[in-house]
Write a protein that holds these residues in place. Sequence first.
Motif, PDB file in Angstrom:
ATOM      1  N   ARG A  47       0.828  -1.211   0.000  1.00 47.15           N
ATOM      2  CA  ARG A  47       0.000   0.000   0.000  1.00 47.15           C
ATOM      3  C   ARG A  47       0.863   1.262   0.000  1.00 47.15           C
ATOM      4  NH1 ARG A  47      -3.421  -1.560   5.140  1.00 47.15           N
ATOM      5  NH2 ARG A  47      -1.350  -2.368   5.618  1.00 47.15           N
ATOM      6  N   PHE A  48       1.910   1.217  -0.811  1.00 45.30           N
ATOM      7  CA  PHE A  48       2.885   2.317  -0.882  1.00 45.30           C
ATOM      8  C   PHE A  48       2.238   3.561  -1.493  1.00 45.30           C
ATOM      9  CE2 PHE A  48       5.985   4.785  -3.270  1.00 45.30           C
ATOM     10  CZ  PHE A  48       7.006   4.975  -2.346  1.00 45.30           C
ATOM     11  N   THR A  49       2.304   4.656  -0.768  1.00 43.72           N
ATOM     12  CA  THR A  49       1.808   5.950  -1.235  1.00 43.72           C
ATOM     13  C   THR A  49       2.893   6.995  -1.033  1.00 43.72           C
ATOM     14  OG1 THR A  49      -0.491   5.432  -0.694  1.00 43.72           O
ATOM     15  CG2 THR A  49       0.066   7.760  -0.892  1.00 43.72           C
ATOM     16  N   LYS A  50       3.088   7.839  -2.039  1.00 41.07           N
ATOM     17  CA  LYS A  50       4.062   8.922  -1.923  1.00 41.07           C
ATOM     18  C   LYS A  50       3.461  10.209  -2.481  1.00 41.07           C
ATOM     19  CE  LYS A  50       8.061  10.752  -0.956  1.00 41.07           C
ATOM     20  NZ  LYS A  50       8.572  10.849   0.428  1.00 41.07           N
ATOM     21  N   SER A  51       3.417  11.226  -1.621  1.00 39.94           N
ATOM     22  CA  SER A  51       2.909  12.544  -2.009  1.00 39.94           C
ATOM     23  C   SER A  51       3.992  13.582  -1.798  1.00 39.94           C
ATOM     24  CB  SER A  51       1.673  12.903  -1.172  1.00 39.94           C
ATOM     25  OG  SER A  51       0.636  11.962  -1.378  1.00 39.94           O
ATOM     26  N   PHE A  52       3.919  14.648  -2.588  1.00 40.25           N
ATOM     27  CA  PHE A  52       4.884  15.739  -2.493  1.00 40.25           C
ATOM     28  C   PHE A  52       4.144  17.054  -2.341  1.00 40.25           C
ATOM     29  CE2 PHE A  52       6.851  12.409  -5.042  1.00 40.25           C
ATOM     30  CZ  PHE A  52       8.118  12.297  -4.471  1.00 40.25           C
ATOM     31  N   GLY A  53       4.668  17.932  -1.509  1.00 42.00           N
ATOM     32  CA  GLY A  53       4.123  19.272  -1.408  1.00 42.00           C
ATOM     33  C   GLY A  53       4.701  20.162  -2.493  1.00 42.00           C
ATOM     34  N   THR A  54       3.847  20.859  -3.225  1.00 43.47           N
ATOM     35  CA  THR A  54       4.282  21.778  -4.270  1.00 43.47           C
ATOM     36  C   THR A  54       3.623  23.129  -4.055  1.00 43.47           C
ATOM     37  OG1 THR A  54       2.458  21.331  -5.817  1.00 43.47           O
ATOM     38  CG2 THR A  54       4.333  19.805  -5.866  1.00 43.47           C
ATOM     39  N   GLY A  62       1.541  24.458  -5.841  1.00 46.66           N
ATOM     40  CA  GLY A  62       0.126  24.352  -6.181  1.00 46.66           C
ATOM     41  C   GLY A  62      -0.656  23.429  -5.271  1.00 46.66           C
ATOM     42  N   GLY A  63       0.000  22.894  -4.247  1.00 44.95           N
ATOM     43  CA  GLY A  63      -0.669  21.977  -3.326  1.00 44.95           C
ATOM     44  C   GLY A  63       0.010  20.627  -3.291  1.00 44.95           C
ATOM     45  N   VAL A  64      -0.644  19.655  -2.683  1.00 46.53           N
ATOM     46  CA  VAL A  64      -0.079  18.321  -2.544  1.00 46.53           C
ATOM     47  C   VAL A  64      -0.325  17.510  -3.818  1.00 46.53           C
ATOM     48  CG1 VAL A  64      -0.179  16.153  -1.257  1.00 46.53           C
ATOM     49  CG2 VAL A  64      -0.366  18.335  -0.044  1.00 46.53           C
TER      50      VAL A  64
END
Length: 271
Positions: free
Chosen positions: A20-27, A29-31
């Motif tokens: 259940r690998f999830t990767k998000s980045f903050g930019t 313009g948002g996440v």
Amino acid sequence: MTAATKEAAGTRTPYVEFDRFTKSFGTAGGVVTAVNEMSFKLDRGEFLAIVGPSGCGKSTLLMALAGLTQPTSGQVRVQGEAVLEPYTDLGIVFQNAELLPWRTAMQNVLLQSEIRRAPRAAAEERAKELLAQVGLGGFEDHYPEELSGGMQQRVALCRALLHDPDILVMDEPFGALDALTRDQIQIDLQRLWMERRKTVVFVTHSIDEAVFLADRVLVFSPRPANIAAEFRVPLERPRPLSARSGTEFTDLVGEIRGVFETLGVLTEEGK
């Protein structure tokens, strides 16, 4: 319960597992979520290829396996243990060779042993052997500027294999090479893999390359990435370049291309 206990009990622990690998980045313009709850497993010694559109998190997955980035949620595990820091029993080959221009081919390969403070004599012997296996015997004292792009990538491959890692991750390593050089280095990689049976995770944009090299191909959807399809490659090894004209090969390439058409990644002109 340890990995050994689980295996003895009949529930074998996967060698590599994305859970259940999830990767998000903050930019600004948002996440932005690059990969969303992705799960898959690899057996030890398996050659896995990943194909998918640009920006769908393929490289992010490799960096997480190497322990160079951490998931936003979920886990990456090797032999049942979560990867929480840089994983040392692993070699990486990047899109570019990333050789140090002031070091010879041999010295670039040996950089791996210097960082790990490995015995020099044994490292030199292994480096020479690896360079010979990829057709660079006699080029040990050449500098990167004296080597072609394909030769530089072979040096990078030798550097990644010098410490004999169990896992090899490759991030579009042949994308910048001309067609003939790419064919030859694919043959070289297949031969090295068959001799050493490393666990390989190979990212590419080339469907043909994925089918030619891999035991299994995962097709990623556009961002946020998940697995759109999975294909086992039925071709016997070793695979000659002529295998690419065979029915099994062309049919499988066509099936994978069809998945990308369904996803809207490939469209006919004018539609």
